[in-house]
Enzyme design. Structure first.
Site, PDB file in Angstrom:
ATOM      1  N   LYS A  90       3.742 -15.310   3.358  1.00 19.96           N
ATOM      2  CA  LYS A  90       4.069 -16.076   2.150  1.00 19.96           C
ATOM      3  C   LYS A  90       5.579 -16.306   2.182  1.00 19.96           C
ATOM      4  O   LYS A  90       6.324 -15.905   1.271  1.00 19.96           O
ATOM      5  CB  LYS A  90       3.603 -15.281   0.912  1.00 19.96           C
ATOM      6  CG  LYS A  90       3.716 -16.025  -0.401  1.00 19.96           C
ATOM      7  CD  LYS A  90       2.704 -17.145  -0.566  1.00 19.96           C
ATOM      8  CE  LYS A  90       2.926 -17.881  -1.876  1.00 19.96           C
ATOM      9  NZ  LYS A  90       2.127 -19.116  -1.991  1.00 19.96           N
ATOM     10  N   ASP A 150     -12.119  -9.469   4.543  1.00 22.12           N
ATOM     11  CA  ASP A 150     -13.371  -9.598   3.779  1.00 22.12           C
ATOM     12  C   ASP A 150     -13.803 -11.060   3.745  1.00 22.12           C
ATOM     13  O   ASP A 150     -14.996 -11.371   3.833  1.00 22.12           O
ATOM     14  CB  ASP A 150     -13.209  -9.093   2.331  1.00 22.12           C
ATOM     15  CG  ASP A 150     -13.460  -7.595   2.204  1.00 22.12           C
ATOM     16  OD1 ASP A 150     -13.167  -6.856   3.164  1.00 22.12           O
ATOM     17  OD2 ASP A 150     -13.951  -7.164   1.144  1.00 22.12           O
ATOM     18  N   TYR A 175       0.810  -1.213   0.000  1.00 22.34           N
ATOM     19  CA  TYR A 175       0.000   0.000   0.000  1.00 22.34           C
ATOM     20  C   TYR A 175       0.847   1.267   0.000  1.00 22.34           C
ATOM     21  O   TYR A 175       0.427   2.292  -0.522  1.00 22.34           O
ATOM     22  CB  TYR A 175      -0.910   0.029   1.229  1.00 22.34           C
ATOM     23  CG  TYR A 175      -2.202  -0.709   1.076  1.00 22.34           C
ATOM     24  CD1 TYR A 175      -2.228  -2.095   0.965  1.00 22.34           C
ATOM     25  CD2 TYR A 175      -3.414  -0.029   1.054  1.00 22.34           C
ATOM     26  CE1 TYR A 175      -3.420  -2.776   0.841  1.00 22.34           C
ATOM     27  CE2 TYR A 175      -4.615  -0.705   0.931  1.00 22.34           C
ATOM     28  CZ  TYR A 175      -4.615  -2.076   0.823  1.00 22.34           C
ATOM     29  OH  TYR A 175      -5.797  -2.746   0.702  1.00 22.34           O
ATOM     30  N   ASP A 205      -6.247  -7.158   4.249  1.00 27.97           N
ATOM     31  CA  ASP A 205      -7.384  -6.581   3.531  1.00 27.97           C
ATOM     32  C   ASP A 205      -8.240  -7.703   2.953  1.00 27.97           C
ATOM     33  O   ASP A 205      -9.465  -7.732   3.116  1.00 27.97           O
ATOM     34  CB  ASP A 205      -6.861  -5.662   2.415  1.00 27.97           C
ATOM     35  CG  ASP A 205      -7.990  -5.009   1.634  1.00 27.97           C
ATOM     36  OD1 ASP A 205      -8.961  -4.558   2.271  1.00 27.97           O
ATOM     37  OD2 ASP A 205      -7.909  -4.982   0.389  1.00 27.97           O
ATOM     38  N   ASP A 239      -1.973 -18.775   1.183  1.00 24.56           N
ATOM     39  CA  ASP A 239      -2.878 -19.489   0.264  1.00 24.56           C
ATOM     40  C   ASP A 239      -3.634 -20.593   0.994  1.00 24.56           C
ATOM     41  O   ASP A 239      -4.861 -20.675   0.920  1.00 24.56           O
ATOM     42  CB  ASP A 239      -2.124 -20.011  -0.973  1.00 24.56           C
ATOM     43  CG  ASP A 239      -0.839 -20.758  -0.651  1.00 24.56           C
ATOM     44  OD1 ASP A 239      -0.446 -20.809   0.529  1.00 24.56           O
ATOM     45  OD2 ASP A 239      -0.227 -21.309  -1.593  1.00 24.56           O
TER      46      ASP A 239
HETATM   47  C1  IPM Z   1     -10.541  -1.430   3.715  1.00 20.86           C
HETATM   48  C2  IPM Z   1     -10.686  -0.868   2.332  1.00 20.86           C
HETATM   49  C3  IPM Z   1      -9.535   0.096   2.066  1.00 20.86           C
HETATM   50  C4  IPM Z   1      -8.254  -0.706   2.124  1.00 20.86           C
HETATM   51  C5  IPM Z   1      -9.642   0.908   0.768  1.00 20.86           C
HETATM   52  C6  IPM Z   1     -10.943   1.634   0.652  1.00 20.86           C
HETATM   53  C7  IPM Z   1      -8.482   1.850   0.621  1.00 20.86           C
HETATM   54  O1  IPM Z   1     -10.769  -1.874   1.386  1.00 20.86           O
HETATM   55  O2  IPM Z   1     -10.522  -0.658   4.686  1.00 20.86           O
HETATM   56  O3  IPM Z   1     -10.448  -2.662   3.845  1.00 20.86           O
HETATM   57  O4  IPM Z   1      -7.850  -1.319   1.125  1.00 20.86           O
HETATM   58  O5  IPM Z   1      -7.619  -0.712   3.183  1.00 20.86           O
HETATM   59 MN    MN Z   2     -10.864  -3.875   2.240  1.00 24.06          MN
END
Ligand code: IPM
Ligand code: MN
Length: 369
Positions: free
Chosen positions: A189, A249, A141, A245, A221
């Site tokens: 990794k 999710d 990032y 990240d 993985d």
């Molecule tokens: C999160 C989001 C952010 C990230 C984006 C919006 C920059 O996906 O907070 O998980 O990648 O960190």
């Molecule tokens: Mn995210």
């Protein structure tokens, strides 16, 4: 107690979900006799249109002068064509960096009453209670150099980590594990990346200071698979920025909806709280967004920044009670016909708020006797 919170509603569903969280914080301030001052500022795409920057200086200044920051969401297709420095996401990344929040805590709990929302079988998800600790200021990032060279037809990013960056977030993970089930799994990794090999060795060294916490390592993985096949096995998961990240999710699949998950970004001058969902522009303004991620983020704000753990508990229990009572926003309803009968954003917010007020008044009553 005087507590200043900068509220950054942002884009898409951000404003409607943060409004519910702020309502509940106001109820808590009234019940406890605290003064919470809310200062609203623009961020993201809306801020570009209004002020020409996704993180205007006055927004950053207000955050830095606050005790905590509560953010909704940033981004949307209307802003996708903006140049990199004007992208809404750049505003959020710059904010995280300017505040110095290096540890992003993302809890994911498999609430029993919404088990039908998860595609995982209920016996697989039952009991899952995970805390992802994502490194937030390093890795791909922020690594330099980065860029796009159209002449050479290539683009590049740099993955880099210093020992210090790894160590400080590892300490947070082990400290959190001590408040939980004392298990840490570090995800990397290391079979391919130098940064991951350094990551593994630093985390192993930090673990020596925590002999009461067990440490495992996993490759990202195979871990991505284990997270959804045996989620109840894990306690604290520590990983670098991009893996975190993605895995956080994925962890939402265990809970049943991304709309339920909160986060706290800590370790900086001022800490930042935000739901992990995005701006969901397709449902913005329709009053159907799930405010629970934002409300649960407000609970984390009370726990970590305001040190009001009774009030934070009251919110977290009230979220569970609201779900148990059958109130569901559209994201928590699988059947397309039943979806039409979903509770609105405002209704869910009001249900949680009512239960918070009840819990706090019965707490006060029990203290009085
Ligand atoms: C999160 C989001 C952010 C990230 C984006 C919006 C920059 O996906 O907070 O998980 O990648 O960190
Ligand atoms: Mn995210």
């Amino acid at each position: 107690m005087n507590f200043r919170i900068t509220v950054l509603p942002g884009d898409g569903i951000g404003p409607e979900v943060t409004r519910q969280a702020v309502n509940i914080l106001s109820t808590i301030a009234d019940a406890g006799g605290y003064t919470f001052t809310f200062v609203e500022r623009p961020i993201g795409g809306g801020a570009v249109l209004e002020c020409g920057s996704p993180l205007p200086q006055q927004t950053l200044d207000s955050c830095l002068e606050s005790d905590a920051v509560l953010l909704g969401a940033v981004g949307g297709p209307a802003f996708d064509s903006f140049e990199a420095h004007l992208r809404p996401e750049t505003g959020l990344l710059n904010l995280r960096r300017a505040l110095g929040c290096f540890a992003n805590l993302r809890p994911a709990i498999a609430y029993e009453s919404v088990s039908d929302c998860s595609p995982l079988r209920s016996e697989v998800r039952r009991g899952a209670d995970i805390l992802v600790v994502r490194e937030l200021l390093g890795g791909l990032y922020f690594g330099e150099p980065r860029g796009h060279d159209p002449e050479r037809k290539l683009a590049f990013n740099t993955m880099s980590y210093t020992e210090g960056e790894i160590e400080r977030v590892a300490i947070v993970a082990f400290e959190k594990a001590r408040e939980r089930r004392r298990k840490v799994i570090s995800v990397d990794k290391a079979n391919v990346l130098e940064t991951s090999r350094l990551w593994r060795s630093v985390v192993t060294r930090v673990a020596e200071d925590y002999p009461d916490v067990t440490l495992e390592h996993a490759l990202v993985d195979s871990f991505a698979m284990q997270l959804v096949t045996t989620p109840a096995r894990f306690d604290v998961i520590i990983t670098e920025n991009l893996f975190g990240d993605i895995l956080s999710d994925e962890a939402a699949v265990i809970t049943g909806s991304l709309g339920l998950l909160p986060s706290a970004s800590i370790g900086g001058a001022v800490d930042l709280y935000e739901p992990i969902h995005g701006s969901a522009p397709d449902i913005a303004g329709k009053h159907i967004a799930n405010p629970i991620g934002a409300i649960a983020s407000a609970a984390m704000l009370l726990r970590y920044s305001a040190k009001l753990s009774t009030e934070a508990d009251a919110i977290e229990f009230s979220i569970v009670d609201t779900l148990d009572a059958g109130y569901r926003s559209a994201d928590l309803i699988v059947d397309p016909v039943a979806k039409k009968l979903a509770s609105s954003t405002e209704e869910i917010g009001a249900q949680v708020k009512m239960r918070v007020a009840d819990r706090l008044s019965s707490n006060h009553a029990s203290h009085a006797v």
